[in-house]
Design a protein around this motif. Structure first.
Motif, PDB file in Angstrom:
ATOM      1  N   GLN A 195       0.940  -1.354   0.098  1.00  0.00           N
ATOM      2  CA  GLN A 195       0.013   0.032   0.060  1.00  0.00           C
ATOM      3  C   GLN A 195       0.897   1.432   0.167  1.00  0.00           C
ATOM      4  OE1 GLN A 195      -2.773  -1.600   3.081  1.00  0.00           O
ATOM      5  NE2 GLN A 195      -4.391  -0.726   2.013  1.00  0.00           N
ATOM      6  N   LYS A 250      -6.692  -4.238  -2.351  1.00  0.00           N
ATOM      7  CA  LYS A 250      -6.109  -2.926  -1.934  1.00  0.00           C
ATOM      8  C   LYS A 250      -6.301  -1.958  -3.045  1.00  0.00           C
ATOM      9  CE  LYS A 250      -3.320  -4.847   1.527  1.00  0.00           C
ATOM     10  NZ  LYS A 250      -2.616  -6.045   2.202  1.00  0.00           N
ATOM     11  N   ASP A 255       4.066   4.908  -7.976  1.00  0.00           N
ATOM     12  CA  ASP A 255       4.648   5.867  -9.023  1.00  0.00           C
ATOM     13  C   ASP A 255       4.586   4.859 -10.212  1.00  0.00           C
ATOM     14  OD1 ASP A 255       4.870   7.902  -7.432  1.00  0.00           O
ATOM     15  OD2 ASP A 255       6.977   7.600  -7.200  1.00  0.00           O
ATOM     16  N   LEU A 256       4.968   3.769 -10.074  1.00  0.00           N
ATOM     17  CA  LEU A 256       4.936   2.547 -11.292  1.00  0.00           C
ATOM     18  C   LEU A 256       4.261   1.551 -10.986  1.00  0.00           C
ATOM     19  CD1 LEU A 256       6.424   1.642 -13.855  1.00  0.00           C
ATOM     20  CD2 LEU A 256       8.225   0.948 -12.550  1.00  0.00           C
ATOM     21  N   ALA A 275      -2.401   5.199 -10.089  1.00  0.00           N
ATOM     22  CA  ALA A 275      -0.892   4.769 -10.517  1.00  0.00           C
ATOM     23  C   ALA A 275      -0.270   5.850 -11.269  1.00  0.00           C
ATOM     24  CB  ALA A 275      -0.824   3.430 -10.811  1.00  0.00           C
ATOM     25  N   GLY A 276       0.933   6.266 -11.041  1.00  0.00           N
ATOM     26  CA  GLY A 276       1.682   7.145 -12.038  1.00  0.00           C
ATOM     27  C   GLY A 276       1.674   6.770 -13.308  1.00  0.00           C
ATOM     28  N   THR A 277       2.457   5.554 -13.470  1.00  0.00           N
ATOM     29  CA  THR A 277       2.871   4.811 -14.652  1.00  0.00           C
ATOM     30  C   THR A 277       2.417   3.452 -14.771  1.00  0.00           C
ATOM     31  OG1 THR A 277       4.573   6.402 -15.183  1.00  0.00           O
ATOM     32  CG2 THR A 277       4.555   4.261 -16.693  1.00  0.00           C
ATOM     33  N   ILE A 278       1.304   3.124 -15.706  1.00  0.00           N
ATOM     34  CA  ILE A 278       1.151   1.769 -15.725  1.00  0.00           C
ATOM     35  C   ILE A 278       1.793   0.995 -16.719  1.00  0.00           C
ATOM     36  CG2 ILE A 278      -0.873   0.027 -15.895  1.00  0.00           C
ATOM     37  CD1 ILE A 278      -2.815   2.202 -14.524  1.00  0.00           C
ATOM     38  N   VAL A 279       2.456  -0.001 -16.410  1.00  0.00           N
ATOM     39  CA  VAL A 279       2.988  -0.931 -17.643  1.00  0.00           C
ATOM     40  C   VAL A 279       2.236  -2.316 -17.672  1.00  0.00           C
ATOM     41  CG1 VAL A 279       5.059  -2.225 -18.242  1.00  0.00           C
ATOM     42  CG2 VAL A 279       5.257   0.266 -17.031  1.00  0.00           C
ATOM     43  N   VAL A 292      -5.493   1.530 -20.737  1.00  0.00           N
ATOM     44  CA  VAL A 292      -5.335   2.226 -19.845  1.00  0.00           C
ATOM     45  C   VAL A 292      -3.621   2.341 -19.608  1.00  0.00           C
ATOM     46  CG1 VAL A 292      -7.371   2.232 -18.694  1.00  0.00           C
ATOM     47  CG2 VAL A 292      -5.780   0.582 -17.997  1.00  0.00           C
ATOM     48  N   ALA A 293      -2.904   1.294 -20.061  1.00  0.00           N
ATOM     49  CA  ALA A 293      -1.393   1.394 -19.933  1.00  0.00           C
ATOM     50  C   ALA A 293      -0.777   2.499 -20.546  1.00  0.00           C
ATOM     51  CB  ALA A 293      -1.123  -0.308 -20.243  1.00  0.00           C
ATOM     52  N   ASP A 294       0.204   2.820 -19.962  1.00  0.00           N
ATOM     53  CA  ASP A 294       1.035   3.963 -20.321  1.00  0.00           C
ATOM     54  C   ASP A 294       2.009   3.419 -21.474  1.00  0.00           C
ATOM     55  OD1 ASP A 294       0.144   6.434 -18.820  1.00  0.00           O
ATOM     56  OD2 ASP A 294       0.424   5.023 -17.178  1.00  0.00           O
TER      57      ASP A 294
ATOM     58  N   ARG B 227      -8.250   7.037 -18.011  1.00  0.00           N
ATOM     59  CA  ARG B 227      -6.954   7.047 -18.492  1.00  0.00           C
ATOM     60  C   ARG B 227      -6.535   7.192 -19.983  1.00  0.00           C
ATOM     61  NH1 ARG B 227      -3.226   5.854 -13.679  1.00  0.00           N
ATOM     62  NH2 ARG B 227      -1.541   5.824 -15.282  1.00  0.00           N
ATOM     63  N   GLN B 228      -5.835   7.770 -20.286  1.00  0.00           N
ATOM     64  CA  GLN B 228      -5.515   7.719 -21.977  1.00  0.00           C
ATOM     65  C   GLN B 228      -4.606   6.224 -22.230  1.00  0.00           C
ATOM     66  OE1 GLN B 228      -6.982   9.563 -24.013  1.00  0.00           O
ATOM     67  NE2 GLN B 228      -8.014  10.292 -22.072  1.00  0.00           N
ATOM     68  N   ARG B 229      -5.063   5.732 -23.393  1.00  0.00           N
ATOM     69  CA  ARG B 229      -4.136   4.775 -23.871  1.00  0.00           C
ATOM     70  C   ARG B 229      -2.676   5.427 -24.153  1.00  0.00           C
ATOM     71  NH1 ARG B 229      -4.285  -0.159 -27.220  1.00  0.00           N
ATOM     72  NH2 ARG B 229      -6.597  -0.594 -26.977  1.00  0.00           N
ATOM     73  N   GLY B 230      -1.798   4.562 -23.759  1.00  0.00           N
ATOM     74  CA  GLY B 230      -0.387   5.091 -23.933  1.00  0.00           C
ATOM     75  C   GLY B 230       0.474   4.410 -25.293  1.00  0.00           C
ATOM     76  N   VAL B 231       1.697   4.218 -25.130  1.00  0.00           N
ATOM     77  CA  VAL B 231       2.455   3.470 -26.182  1.00  0.00           C
ATOM     78  C   VAL B 231       2.533   2.277 -25.968  1.00  0.00           C
ATOM     79  CG1 VAL B 231       3.650   5.809 -26.491  1.00  0.00           C
ATOM     80  CG2 VAL B 231       4.713   3.988 -25.077  1.00  0.00           C
ATOM     81  N   LEU B 239      10.654  -1.400 -23.615  1.00  0.00           N
ATOM     82  CA  LEU B 239      10.333  -1.174 -22.455  1.00  0.00           C
ATOM     83  C   LEU B 239      11.111  -0.480 -21.459  1.00  0.00           C
ATOM     84  CD1 LEU B 239       7.942  -1.474 -20.271  1.00  0.00           C
ATOM     85  CD2 LEU B 239       8.783  -3.831 -19.965  1.00  0.00           C
ATOM     86  N   LYS B 246      10.877   8.000 -18.485  1.00  0.00           N
ATOM     87  CA  LYS B 246      10.031   8.636 -17.443  1.00  0.00           C
ATOM     88  C   LYS B 246      10.881   8.709 -16.295  1.00  0.00           C
ATOM     89  CE  LYS B 246       5.683   6.767 -19.520  1.00  0.00           C
ATOM     90  NZ  LYS B 246       4.589   7.905 -19.304  1.00  0.00           N
ATOM     91  N   LEU B 248      12.027   6.143 -14.506  1.00  0.00           N
ATOM     92  CA  LEU B 248      11.627   5.107 -13.538  1.00  0.00           C
ATOM     93  C   LEU B 248      12.462   3.955 -13.597  1.00  0.00           C
ATOM     94  CD1 LEU B 248       7.541   5.224 -14.902  1.00  0.00           C
ATOM     95  CD2 LEU B 248       8.635   5.876 -12.455  1.00  0.00           C
TER      96      LEU B 248
END
Lengths: 313, 249
Positions: A195, A250, A255-256, A275-279, A292-294, B227-231, B239, B246, B248
């Motif tokens: 969390q 949860k 951030d990631l 979340a900041g960045t979603i992979v 929705v993934a970045d 949320r917007q679709r990314g790359v 990756l 970013k 990260l």
């Protein structure tokens, strides 16, 4: 003027970061004066940590042997007694706060606002419903005490550096004995807490087995990340239940967030939308998670996750 | 124990993608599939298993709402509940009022256990069990993933953030159930036929003498920020590069 009482969450020794997030939420009410109440068998260290949170005026403590474990039937009457002239009583929307705050509200004869995600005014708030598919603005009647849980993923913890006054308070109420703590089987590990971790790696059903879920742990360790899972992975027994992320697990805001082999059911997405960045790594290019993934990678996880782990180690 | 009371809420089905109405007054329900709140179904299943072990005599399914909720109660009866009570009320009812209704029924029926879902998947509030326990002055064991009865006490394993907590509570008590407690049974056709003959009583909310509110007023509904679709990247190297971009990795 708003006077907010925040119920501290702790494990008997250490204050949970959820408390500083509740303070951040309370601080967004104009001119709020913020008190924290610590109920514990030994309040010392916990109260000292609470006193450091920026924006806190007073830390009230109730030290009683009965407060050793967080049993709502025991804590709630004390909190209701201490609510006094406070206009707001807040707790975190963790399992601790969700269990406790409605009980407090009922004792005070009011309804409770669940999961505040933003403060619109002293008595008006936004909160998610329908697994986050709708956001509703709610209003508590003026003059009615506001009892609420704070959606901790919506707030950054308030800073430290304060030295608020610590005062012993007395909540001289009769406590029930009908509910008794027996034990806690803790899923605690050396990894960052799911969390509060800045990075989280989560695995889904596609991992296929408890053994192969190890791929997730290895990547998480390379990133010093917390570990999460989809409901499907937990139901299949690949990992413990306290790792479930989503509507009924949860709600997190790292951030990631790296989702591996997770298709992205709405119920899961509601747990990660801040979340900041979603992979996303998934072999099905049609998986909803990619909407929705970045950063998305369509690939066989068993091939690319070990590669990614060594690339990031 | 004599009786177990189980709450069954009628909600938009789990699989429906909920849409906010364009005027912001709520969500679309016209022509939308409605079901028993999935957590409530798990509560009913557990109550039935307790009865089947001979630890309770009767399971009573309770719903609150319009007469449409009869549908969910009939499903509950087909699963195996002995009888059902529908408290008829129009429109939105706040959780405190709902808890007062359950209190009134728990006292009237002399319930040994009240079993509820840990949350309803519409409002996602997670409040009724906790409020009922407070009003009733009885124990609450929320988020249950294991329930064992032993005479006048119950041992409940709770799914909490820190892991699995076990508490012991004296009966009567309120239990709210989590996902992994059990897998509810499927209803078979003969059971649906049998359920039609089981008693389903209707009680008007006004007749229970429940005082409503104070309400938390719902001002407006809005869809969440999307949320917007990314790359999309081609491989692990791509990756890692995107993560470095970013800051990260």
């Amino acid at each position: 003027m708003a006077k907010v009482l925040i119920v501290a969450e702790h494990d008997g020794k250490t204050l949970n970061p959820s408390t500083a997030k509740c303070v951040a939420c309370a601080a967004s009410i104009d001119g709020a004066e913020i008190d924290i109440v610590v109920l514990a068998a030994a309040v010392g260290d916990i109260a000292a940590q609470a006193a450091e949170i920026a924006g806190v005026s007073r830390v009230l403590t109730v030290e009683r042997a009965e407060n050793e474990y967080p049993i709502s039937a025991i804590l709630a009457p004390q909190i209701a007694a201490l609510a006094g002239d406070h206009t707001h009583v807040f707790g975190p929307s963790t399992t601790f706060g969700k269990d406790l705050m409605p009980h407090v509200a009922a004792l005070l004869g009011v309804n409770q606002v669940s999961d505040i995600m933003s403060v619109e005014s002293s008595h008006s708030f936004k909160r998610p419903v329908y697994a986050g598919n709708a956001i509703v603005t709610v209003e508590v009647a003026e003059g009615s005490v506001v009892v609420a849980t704070v959606r901790v993923a919506s707030y950054q913890a308030a800073a430290g550096g304060n030295s608020a006054a610590v005062e012993a308070a007395s909540a001289d109420v009769a406590l029930p004995t009908h509910t008794r703590f027996v034990g806690l089987e803790s899923g605690a590990s050396d990894r960052p807490d799911l969390q509060t971790a800045t990075s989280v790696v989560s695995g889904g059903r596609a991992l296929g087995s408890e053994e192969d879920f190890d791929l997730i742990y290895k990547l998480a360790d390379a990133l010093n990340a917390g570990v999460g899972a989809s409901r499907a992975a937990v139901d299949a027994g690949y990992c413990p239940n306290d790792m479930q992320v989503g509507q009924t697990g949860k709600i997190i805001a790292p951030d990631l967030y790296i989702a591996i082999g997770i298709s992205g059911a709405i119920q899961h997405m509601t747990g990660i939308k801040d979340a900041g960045t979603i992979v996303a790594i998934n072999k099905d290019e049609e998986a909803p998670i990619f909407e929705v993934a970045d950063i998305g990678l369509v690939a066989d996880l068993f091939k690319v996750v070990p590669e990614l782990t060594s690339a990031l180690s | 124990m004599d009786r177990i009371l189980v709450g069954l809420k009628r909600v938009i089905d789990y699989n429906v993608r909920v849409q906010v109405k364009s005027d912001g007054t709520g969500v679309e329900t016209d022509g939308v599939k409605m079901s028993i709140n999935p957590f409530d179904e798990i509560a009913l299943e557990e109550a039935l298993r307790i009865k089947e072990r001979g630890e309770a005599n009767e399971v009573i399914a309770v719903s609150i709402g319009t007469s449409e909720a009869q549908q969910q109660l009939r499903t509950g009866l087909a699963m195996g509940a002995d009888r059902a009570i529908l408290v008829t009320a129009d429109g939105y009812l706040d959780p405190l009022s709902v808890s007062r209704i359950f209190l009134s029924l728990a006292e009237k029926e002399n319930a040994g256990l009240v079993m509820l879902g840990k949350q309803a998947i519409d409002g996602d509030n997670s409040q009724i069990a906790q409020m009922l326990a407070a009003l009733w002055g009885r124990p609450q064991a929320t988020f249950a993933s294991g329930v064992t009865l032993d005479g006048d006490t119950a041992r409940v394993v709770r799914e909490i953030d820190a892991g699995l907590e076990t508490v012991e509570v004296d009966l009567p008590a309120v239990i709210s159930v989590d996902l992994r407690l059990n897998e509810p049974r499927y209803v078979k056709l003969p059971d649906i036929m049998k359920a039609k003959k089981k008693p389903l009583d209707e009680v008007a909310l006004a007749d229970l003498g429940i005082e409503a509110g104070p309400e938390v007023k719902e001002l407006s509904y809005a869809p969440p920020e999307a949320r917007q679709r990314g790359v999309m990247v081609e491989d692990v190297a791509g990756l890692v590069a995107a993560l470095k971009d970013k800051g990260l990795a």
